[in-house]
Scaffold this motif. Structure first.
Motif, PDB file in Angstrom:
ATOM      1  N   LEU A 146      64.179  61.271  55.044  1.00 55.44           N
ATOM      2  CA  LEU A 146      62.768  61.198  55.426  1.00 55.44           C
ATOM      3  C   LEU A 146      62.611  61.000  56.930  1.00 55.44           C
ATOM      4  CD1 LEU A 146      61.287  59.031  52.523  1.00 55.44           C
ATOM      5  CD2 LEU A 146      60.796  61.437  52.984  1.00 55.44           C
ATOM      6  N   ASN A 147      63.548  60.282  57.542  1.00 59.40           N
ATOM      7  CA  ASN A 147      63.478  60.040  58.988  1.00 59.40           C
ATOM      8  C   ASN A 147      64.087  61.164  59.816  1.00 59.40           C
ATOM      9  OD1 ASN A 147      62.097  57.555  59.271  1.00 59.40           O
ATOM     10  ND2 ASN A 147      63.896  56.443  58.571  1.00 59.40           N
ATOM     11  N   GLY A 179      56.446  69.053  71.420  1.00 64.48           N
ATOM     12  CA  GLY A 179      57.665  68.690  72.116  1.00 64.48           C
ATOM     13  C   GLY A 179      58.347  67.455  71.590  1.00 64.48           C
ATOM     14  N   VAL A 180      57.854  66.895  70.494  1.00 68.09           N
ATOM     15  CA  VAL A 180      58.414  65.669  69.928  1.00 68.09           C
ATOM     16  C   VAL A 180      58.926  65.963  68.519  1.00 68.09           C
ATOM     17  CG1 VAL A 180      57.924  63.284  69.240  1.00 68.09           C
ATOM     18  CG2 VAL A 180      56.811  64.260  71.264  1.00 68.09           C
ATOM     19  N   PRO A 181      60.166  65.549  68.183  1.00 63.61           N
ATOM     20  CA  PRO A 181      60.667  65.746  66.816  1.00 63.61           C
ATOM     21  C   PRO A 181      59.773  65.030  65.800  1.00 63.61           C
ATOM     22  CG  PRO A 181      62.451  65.142  68.298  1.00 63.61           C
ATOM     23  CD  PRO A 181      61.172  64.939  69.061  1.00 63.61           C
ATOM     24  N   THR A 182      59.427  65.718  64.730  1.00 62.77           N
ATOM     25  CA  THR A 182      58.550  65.177  63.698  1.00 62.77           C
ATOM     26  C   THR A 182      59.329  65.069  62.393  1.00 62.77           C
ATOM     27  OG1 THR A 182      56.645  66.211  64.760  1.00 62.77           O
ATOM     28  CG2 THR A 182      56.377  65.508  62.469  1.00 62.77           C
ATOM     29  N   GLU A 205      56.695  62.121  58.108  1.00 61.02           N
ATOM     30  CA  GLU A 205      55.406  62.364  58.748  1.00 61.02           C
ATOM     31  C   GLU A 205      54.781  63.661  58.250  1.00 61.02           C
ATOM     32  OE1 GLU A 205      53.338  62.303  63.189  1.00 61.02           O
ATOM     33  OE2 GLU A 205      55.509  62.082  62.992  1.00 61.02           O
ATOM     34  N   VAL A 206      55.610  64.705  58.058  1.00 57.02           N
ATOM     35  CA  VAL A 206      55.090  65.989  57.558  1.00 57.02           C
ATOM     36  C   VAL A 206      54.525  65.813  56.146  1.00 57.02           C
ATOM     37  CG1 VAL A 206      55.727  68.312  56.822  1.00 57.02           C
ATOM     38  CG2 VAL A 206      56.602  67.408  58.987  1.00 57.02           C
ATOM     39  N   LEU A 207      55.308  65.175  55.260  1.00 60.39           N
ATOM     40  CA  LEU A 207      54.840  64.964  53.883  1.00 60.39           C
ATOM     41  C   LEU A 207      53.657  64.005  53.842  1.00 60.39           C
ATOM     42  CD1 LEU A 207      58.301  64.722  52.083  1.00 60.39           C
ATOM     43  CD2 LEU A 207      56.687  66.636  52.032  1.00 60.39           C
ATOM     44  N   GLY A 208      53.645  63.011  54.734  1.00 57.01           N
ATOM     45  CA  GLY A 208      52.501  62.114  54.822  1.00 57.01           C
ATOM     46  C   GLY A 208      51.251  62.856  55.250  1.00 57.01           C
ATOM     47  N   LEU A 255      53.131  60.134  67.872  1.00 58.68           N
ATOM     48  CA  LEU A 255      53.017  60.582  66.484  1.00 58.68           C
ATOM     49  C   LEU A 255      51.900  61.623  66.431  1.00 58.68           C
ATOM     50  CD1 LEU A 255      53.326  57.116  64.692  1.00 58.68           C
ATOM     51  CD2 LEU A 255      55.091  58.880  64.887  1.00 58.68           C
ATOM     52  N   TRP A 256      52.166  62.767  67.050  1.00 57.76           N
ATOM     53  CA  TRP A 256      51.096  63.742  67.254  1.00 57.76           C
ATOM     54  C   TRP A 256      50.615  64.375  65.952  1.00 57.76           C
ATOM     55  CZ3 TRP A 256      48.480  63.433  71.443  1.00 57.76           C
ATOM     56  CH2 TRP A 256      49.096  62.955  72.605  1.00 57.76           C
ATOM     57  N   LEU A 257      51.537  64.623  65.033  1.00 58.33           N
ATOM     58  CA  LEU A 257      51.107  65.204  63.764  1.00 58.33           C
ATOM     59  C   LEU A 257      50.213  64.225  63.010  1.00 58.33           C
ATOM     60  CD1 LEU A 257      51.373  67.742  62.050  1.00 58.33           C
ATOM     61  CD2 LEU A 257      53.305  66.656  60.871  1.00 58.33           C
TER      62      LEU A 257
END
Length: 208
Positions: free
Chosen positions: A5-6, A14-17, A21-24, A174-176
């Motif tokens: 998950l992490n 430009g930031v790894p997501t 966070e995607v599933l959230g 935490l852009w997403l």
């Protein structure tokens, strides 16, 4: 599972997501959409959503928000039960307005909770945003409690919380999640209009 998950799912701004966070993001959108429509399935999906966000917030150092998710799980199960059996004679709960005594109780609880969390986060954790973290935590709890009782004005509390959450999550990269809360803000406006319309059907015009 936590390690996966992490792990990075994609790169956003430009930031790894992370996968969490995607599933959230995805479960959060569907959850609030169901809540706007007053659909009972918003509660079990919401429980899954907050468990995912718990992982996201803890990894980002938003400790109050991470701990808040545990309370959300409890409130999720309570809201699920209340919507089914919390009305008169254990009937389904109906949308209603917040009473004056409830507003006073919410205001007192929110003030005390914000102050206590601020002191805790500032003195006992490594939080870099203790006041914002504490305030959004308190507002989120008040809003969620209001929605377990189908209080129309709970949407206003969520709107205030979202207006703080959006820049906060941007600041933490935490852009997403920040984009998710922009979507939440829009859905809150629809939710407020939808619940007010449902209340008008039951009781007549709702005061502005």
């Amino acid at each position: 599972m936590i390690e996966w998950l992490n792990s990075p799912a994609l790169v956003a701004f430009g930031v790894p997501t992370s996968w969490a966070e995607v599933l959230g993001f995805l479960t959060g959108l569907v959850n609030v959409g169901l809540l706007v429509r007053r659909h009972i399935l918003n509660w079990p999906l919401g429980i899954l959503n907050v468990l995912l966000l718990m992982v996201v917030f803890w990894s980002a150092g938003l400790y109050a928000d991470a701990g808040l998710q545990i309370v959300y799980v409890v409130l999720g199960f309570y809201g699920w039960w209340a919507w089914l059996y919390g009305g008169q004679d254990r009937t389904a709960l109906e949308v209603r307005s917040t009473t004056r005594s409830e507003w006073i109780g919410l205001a007192v609880a929110g003030t005390l909770l914000t102050a206590a969390l601020w002191l805790f986060l500032d003195r006992l954790t490594g939080s870099t945003v203790p006041l914002a973290d504490a305030l959004t935590t308190a507002l989120s709890l008040l809003a969620t409690y209001g929605q377990t009782r189908k209080l129309v004005e709970s949407w206003w509390i969520w709107i205030v919380a979202d207006l703080i959450y959006i820049p906060l999550y941007g600041y933490k990269d935490l852009w997403l999640t920040a984009i998710l809360y922009v979507a939440f803000l829009i859905l809150c406006v629809f939710g407020l209009r939808s619940w007010r319309a449902a209340l008008r059907v039951r009781t007549g015009p709702v005061p502005a």
